[in-house]
Design an enzyme around this catalytic site. Structure first.
Site, short mmCIF file in Angstrom:
data_model
loop_
_atom_site.label_atom_id
_atom_site.label_comp_id
_atom_site.label_asym_id
_atom_site.label_seq_id
_atom_site.Cartn_x
_atom_site.Cartn_y
_atom_site.Cartn_z
N ARG A 1 -17.54 -0.50 -23.24
CA ARG A 1 -16.84 -0.87 -24.71
C ARG A 1 -17.45 0.35 -25.69
O ARG A 1 -18.31 1.15 -25.36
CB ARG A 1 -17.45 -2.24 -25.25
CG ARG A 1 -16.86 -3.34 -24.85
CD ARG A 1 -17.51 -4.52 -25.19
NE ARG A 1 -18.74 -4.85 -24.68
CZ ARG A 1 -19.53 -5.75 -24.88
NH1 ARG A 1 -19.38 -6.86 -25.66
NH2 ARG A 1 -20.67 -5.85 -24.13
N LYS B 1 -24.29 -2.86 -27.65
CA LYS B 1 -25.19 -3.22 -26.92
C LYS B 1 -26.61 -2.85 -27.56
O LYS B 1 -26.55 -1.69 -28.20
CB LYS B 1 -25.42 -2.93 -25.44
CG LYS B 1 -24.14 -3.95 -24.75
CD LYS B 1 -24.15 -5.02 -24.70
CE LYS B 1 -25.16 -6.04 -24.38
NZ LYS B 1 -24.93 -7.56 -24.51
N TYR C 1 -25.14 -5.55 -31.42
CA TYR C 1 -25.65 -6.88 -30.86
C TYR C 1 -27.37 -6.64 -30.53
O TYR C 1 -27.56 -5.24 -30.02
CB TYR C 1 -25.09 -7.09 -29.39
CG TYR C 1 -23.92 -7.79 -29.73
CD1 TYR C 1 -23.81 -8.93 -30.36
CD2 TYR C 1 -22.69 -7.22 -29.21
CE1 TYR C 1 -22.54 -9.47 -30.43
CE2 TYR C 1 -21.27 -7.84 -29.29
CZ TYR C 1 -21.43 -8.94 -30.14
OH TYR C 1 -20.28 -9.37 -30.35
N HIS D 1 -29.80 -9.18 -29.78
CA HIS D 1 -30.42 -10.33 -28.89
C HIS D 1 -31.96 -10.33 -28.70
O HIS D 1 -32.59 -10.21 -27.61
CB HIS D 1 -29.76 -10.33 -27.47
CG HIS D 1 -28.44 -10.74 -27.76
ND1 HIS D 1 -27.94 -11.90 -27.92
CD2 HIS D 1 -27.33 -9.86 -27.37
CE1 HIS D 1 -26.47 -11.76 -27.91
NE2 HIS D 1 -26.18 -10.75 -27.59
N GLU E 1 -25.26 -10.71 -33.57
CA GLU E 1 -24.91 -12.04 -33.33
C GLU E 1 -25.51 -13.17 -34.17
O GLU E 1 -25.70 -14.25 -33.98
CB GLU E 1 -25.69 -12.37 -31.87
CG GLU E 1 -27.18 -12.03 -31.83
CD GLU E 1 -27.59 -10.76 -31.76
OE1 GLU E 1 -26.71 -9.71 -31.75
OE2 GLU E 1 -28.94 -10.53 -31.47
N ASP F 1 -28.10 -13.43 -22.26
CA ASP F 1 -28.39 -12.60 -23.22
C ASP F 1 -29.47 -12.98 -24.32
O ASP F 1 -30.24 -12.35 -24.89
CB ASP F 1 -27.40 -12.23 -24.11
CG ASP F 1 -26.43 -12.95 -24.66
OD1 ASP F 1 -26.68 -14.23 -24.44
OD2 ASP F 1 -25.31 -12.72 -25.29
N1 LIG Z 1 -23.63 -12.60 -21.14
C1 LIG Z 1 -22.64 -12.34 -21.91
O1 LIG Z 1 -22.13 -11.26 -21.84
C2 LIG Z 1 -22.38 -12.90 -23.28
C3 LIG Z 1 -21.22 -12.77 -24.08
C4 LIG Z 1 -21.08 -13.51 -25.31
C5 LIG Z 1 -21.75 -14.67 -25.75
N2 LIG Z 1 -22.73 -14.60 -24.99
C6 LIG Z 1 -23.98 -15.60 -25.09
O2 LIG Z 1 -23.36 -17.22 -24.75
C7 LIG Z 1 -24.15 -17.92 -25.49
C8 LIG Z 1 -22.96 -19.12 -26.11
O3 LIG Z 1 -22.34 -18.29 -27.29
P1 LIG Z 1 -21.46 -19.19 -28.13
O4 LIG Z 1 -20.79 -18.17 -28.94
O5 LIG Z 1 -20.46 -20.02 -27.19
O6 LIG Z 1 -22.37 -19.89 -28.93
P2 LIG Z 1 -21.84 -21.15 -29.89
O7 LIG Z 1 -22.88 -21.35 -31.07
O8 LIG Z 1 -20.47 -21.24 -30.26
O9 LIG Z 1 -22.00 -22.57 -28.88
C9 LIG Z 1 -23.38 -22.88 -28.23
C10 LIG Z 1 -23.21 -24.54 -28.14
O10 LIG Z 1 -24.39 -24.76 -27.54
C11 LIG Z 1 -24.66 -26.03 -27.72
N3 LIG Z 1 -26.24 -26.59 -27.55
C12 LIG Z 1 -27.21 -26.03 -28.08
N4 LIG Z 1 -28.26 -26.49 -27.37
C13 LIG Z 1 -27.71 -26.91 -26.38
C14 LIG Z 1 -28.38 -27.85 -25.36
N5 LIG Z 1 -29.62 -28.09 -25.28
N6 LIG Z 1 -27.70 -28.50 -24.56
C15 LIG Z 1 -26.20 -28.54 -24.76
N7 LIG Z 1 -25.73 -27.81 -25.67
C16 LIG Z 1 -26.39 -27.25 -26.39
C17 LIG Z 1 -24.48 -26.08 -29.34
O11 LIG Z 1 -24.23 -27.44 -29.87
C18 LIG Z 1 -23.13 -25.05 -29.58
O12 LIG Z 1 -22.14 -26.18 -29.30
C19 LIG Z 1 -24.96 -17.22 -26.32
O13 LIG Z 1 -26.20 -17.13 -25.96
C20 LIG Z 1 -24.31 -15.84 -26.56
O14 LIG Z 1 -25.15 -14.85 -27.00
C21 LIG Z 1 -23.19 -13.92 -23.65
#
Ligand SMILES: NC(=O)c1ccc[n+]([C@@H]2O[C@H](COP(=O)([O-])OP(=O)(O)OC[C@H]3O[C@@H](n4cnc5c(N)ncnc54)[C@H](O)[C@@H]3O)[C@@H](O)[C@H]2O)c1
Length: 377
Positions: free
Chosen positions: A15, A75, A94, A96, A118, A270
């Site tokens: 990206r 990143k 980002y 993290h 984020e 992340d």
């Molecule tokens: N790996 C990657 O490339 C990548 C890319 C984008 C986002 N992410 C990550 O994905 C994760 C989720 O992002 P998002 O945008 O969906 O966040 P979000 O805030 O929209 O959703 C997170 C959800 O998790 C729930 N939650 C919190 N603690 C919980 C628990 N113990 N049990 C069950 N549910 C719980 C919250 O209520 C919420 O609905 C983040 O860590 C984000 O950084 C990773």
């Protein structure tokens, strides 16, 4: 303001933080934009396309960091990039940090003002700069999980949607936010049997309406998750506590409840990962096995589809980039409480409490820290 766009150097990251549309907005607002030669290549954007909108192409990252006061990236900075950051820089990307103590200390030592996409919030407490990548990552999570379930790739050898006369696979999504909802929608579209777990009951209500009965919503208690694990073929972890290290929703011991060669996809990697047995992987080598369970833990999933992700990301970041460049960091942050929440490190201090907590430091008030940032930054 001079805005700089370096080429991303993280493994398998294609990206870029600004498109020609962003250059146009910045140049029209009176700013200068320095793009590293080839920065857009991975997203099919040529140097010429940037130049056509008024950018200056510079040969390397040293020139970008040397010229610009504000650095926009995708990143978190890698070691070589941290070394280039100076106190007059504003870094917008980002970060993290809760999952990376060494990076946190590196950014503190740089003296730069570091704003994390984020943790920027909108007026309703949502995460507008995380959401577009979460949409992409959620959709990839199910695609990747379906692929890794194939036998030659080490999976159980089950087709997500089944066929007439043969049952579909069971997909469990833990965390029903932006990632989780998108992952579940793709799983429903592939005709799997889908369960979405969350601890926020209002969110479960919204999901229940959105899915119209095509996925079950479940409260994410330890027991309820544990009871479902023996049936799971694919588990997608997508929990987030804003800015904090991810809680573990599946322990190593609980892997023993699962079928051999089932697949775990940890999108929350992340933020440190939401399965006890997770560690970050790359697109080139995305999986490993623990106790017979395949783990997919790619920390930059959207990087695999840059032509989608670059535009989705920059559509969201561009107004903030223009505002920061136009007002300067002090004024931009003072005028936007949501952007202020994005400031994670400034003048050598950690200013975002969940990050400070995760790395064992005391947070410093943003305004106090920003008072130490050179004027004009
Ligand atoms: N790996 C990657 O490339 C990548 C890319 C984008 C986002 N992410 C990550 O994905 C994760 C989720 O992002 P998002 O945008 O969906 O966040 P979000 O805030 O929209 O959703 C997170 C959800 O998790 C729930 N939650 C919190 N603690 C919980 C628990 N113990 N049990 C069950 N549910 C719980 C919250 O209520 C919420 O609905 C983040 O860590 C984000 O950084 C990773």
């Amino acid at each position: 303001m001079k805005v700089g766009v370096p080429t991303e150097v993280k493994t398998d990251e294609y990206r870029v933080a600004l498109t020609p549309a962003g250059v146009r907005e910045l140049v029209d607002a009176g700013h200068a934009v320095y793009v590293q030669s080839g920065a857009g290549e991975g997203s099919a954007i040529s140097d010429e396309a940037y130049v056509a909108q008024g950018a200056t192409i510079v040969p390397d990252a040293d020139a970008v960091f040397g010229e610009a006061g504000m650095i926009v990236k995708v990143k978190e900075p890698q070691l070589e990039e941290i070394a280039r950051l100076k106190p007059h820089h504003t870094l917008f990307t980002y970060l993290h940090l809760a999952a990376d103590e060494a990076l946190t200390h590196g950014l503190m030592e740089s003296g730069a003002t570091c704003i994390a996409y984020e943790t920027v919030e909108d007026a309703r407490g949502r995460l507008p700069l995380l959401a577009p990548m979460s949409e992409v990552a959620g959709k990839i999570a199910t695609q990747a999980g379906a692929f890794m379930l194939e036998k030659p790739l080490g999976g159980r050898g089950i087709l997500l949607g089944g066929v007439p006369g043969v049952a579909a696979a069971n997909v469990i999504v833990i965390g029903g936010g932006v990632v989780g909802m998108n992952a579940a929608f793709i799983a429903v579209g592939m005709e799997a049997t889908v369960y979405v777990y969350d601890r926020n009951i209002d969110r479960l209500r919204e999901l229940d309406i959105a899915f119209g009965g095509r996925a079950d919503t479940c409260f994410a208690s330890t027991l309820q998750i544990e009871e479902r694990l023996p049936d799971a073929d694919l588990v997608i972890g997508a929990v987030l506590v804003h800015g904090a290290k991810a809680p573990h929703v599946i322990t190593r011991e609980q892997l023993g409840l699962m079928k051999r060669q089932a697949v775990l996809v940890d999108v929350s990697i992340d933020q440190g990962g939401c399965f006890e047995t997770s560690h970050p992987t790359t697109h080139s080598d995305p999986t490993y096995e623990v106790d017979g369970i395949t783990h997919y833990c790619v920390a930059n999933m959207p990087g695999a589809v840059p032509i989608t992700s670059t535009y989705a990301l920059t559509n969201a970041t561009m107004p903030f980039v223009v505002d920061l460049a136009t007002r300067g960091v002090h004024d931009a942050v003072a005028n936007n409480p949501g952007l202020k929440l994005g400031v994670n490190v400034a003048a050598g201090e950690v200013t975002y409490a969940p990050v400070a907590d995760a790395v064992g430091l005391q947070p410093v008030d943003v305004d106090t820290a920003l008072a130490g940032v050179p004027a004009g930054a």
